[in-house]
Design a protein around this motif. Structure first.
Motif, PDB file in Angstrom:
ATOM      1  N   UNK A 143       0.836  -1.209   0.000  1.00  0.00           N
ATOM      2  CA  UNK A 143       0.000   0.000   0.000  1.00  0.00           C
ATOM      3  C   UNK A 143       0.867   1.253   0.000  1.00  0.00           C
ATOM      4  N   UNK A 144       1.883   1.241   0.851  1.00  0.00           N
ATOM      5  CA  UNK A 144       2.775   2.402   0.937  1.00  0.00           C
ATOM      6  C   UNK A 144       3.516   2.610  -0.381  1.00  0.00           C
ATOM      7  N   UNK A 145       4.020   1.524  -0.962  1.00  0.00           N
ATOM      8  CA  UNK A 145       4.755   1.623  -2.238  1.00  0.00           C
ATOM      9  C   UNK A 145       3.849   2.150  -3.343  1.00  0.00           C
ATOM     10  N   UNK A 146       2.632   1.633  -3.419  1.00  0.00           N
ATOM     11  CA  UNK A 146       1.695   2.067  -4.448  1.00  0.00           C
ATOM     12  C   UNK A 146       1.333   3.540  -4.265  1.00  0.00           C
ATOM     13  N   UNK A 147       1.073   3.935  -3.034  1.00  0.00           N
ATOM     14  CA  UNK A 147       0.708   5.329  -2.757  1.00  0.00           C
ATOM     15  C   UNK A 147       1.871   6.268  -3.091  1.00  0.00           C
ATOM     16  N   UNK A 148       3.065   5.925  -2.651  1.00  0.00           N
ATOM     17  CA  UNK A 148       4.235   6.768  -2.928  1.00  0.00           C
ATOM     18  C   UNK A 148       4.487   6.860  -4.422  1.00  0.00           C
TER      19      UNK A 148
END
Length: 170
Positions: A143-148
Motif C-alpha cells: 500500500x505504501x509503495x503504491x501510494x508513494x
C-alpha cells in the motif's frame, strides 16, 4: 501536415487522459478506497476487471511515442539548434518527466497494486488470525509503495503538463 495533426491529436487526447486519470486516482479515488476498507478493495477489483492496469500503460506509452515523434519532427531530427532553445529545453524536460512517470507507473505502481488485488481475496478467505496477519504484513508495504509511486507519477505528470503548456512561450 496531416501526420503532424494526427500525432498532435493522439498525443494531446491521450496525454490529457493519462494525466487526468492519475490526478483523479491520487486526489479522489485512492483516498476514497482507503477510507472504504474492504469495500474499496471490491471497487479496485472491478477497475482491474475493466483492464485498467493493462490499458493505462498502453495509453502512456502511445502518448510518449507520439510526443517523441512530434518533437523529432519539430526539431528537425533533434537538431541541437532547436533542442538548446528554451522551447526545446521545456519540451525535453516534459518528455523526460513523462518517461520517468511511465517507468515508475509500470515498474513500481502497477506491480504493487496488482499484488494488492491478488491479496484482497486471500485476506477475505483467510481462515485464521495468523493467516490474516501474514497477509496484512505483506499488504502494508505494498500500500505504501503504491501510494508513494502514484504521488511521484502525479507530480511528474504535473511537470509534464506545465512544461508542455508553456513550452512555446518561454
Amino acid at each position: 501536415m496531416t501526420l503532424t495533426l494526427m500525432l498532435r491529436l493522439i498525443h494531446i487526447i491521450l496525454g490529457v487522459f493519462w494525466a487526468g486519470v492519475i490526478f483523479f486516482l491520487v486526489l479522489f479515488l485512492g483516498p476514497a478506497v482507503r477510507r472504504s476498507g474492504p469495500g474499496g478493495g471490491r471497487v479496485m477489483a472491478e477497475i482491474n476487471r475493466a483492464r485498467f492496469f493493462e490499458v493505462m500503460p498502453v495509453v502512456a506509452l502511445v502518448t510518449i511515442l507520439s510526443g517523441a515523434w512530434l518533437l523529432w519532427l519539430l526539431s528537425g531530427g533533434f537538431e541541437a539548434a532547436f533542442m538548446g532553445t528554451p522551447w526545446g529545453i521545456s519540451l525535453s524536460v516534459g518528455a523526460v518527466a513523462a518517461v520517468v512517470a511511465f517507468v515508475i507507473g509500470v515498474f513500481v505502481m502497477r506491480p504493487a497494486t496488482t499484488r494488492m488485488l491478488e491479496l484482497g481475496p486471500m485476506m477475505a478467505a483467510a481462515s485464521s488470525d495468523e493467516e490474516r496477519q501474514a497477509i496484512g504484513a505483506e499488504l502494508a508495504p505494498l500500500r505504501k509503495r503504491s501510494r508513494t509511486a502514484s504521488l511521484w507519477v502525479a507530480w511528474l505528470l504535473l511537470i509534464v503538463v506545465a512544461t508542455m503548456a508553456v513550452a512555446r512561450y518561454v
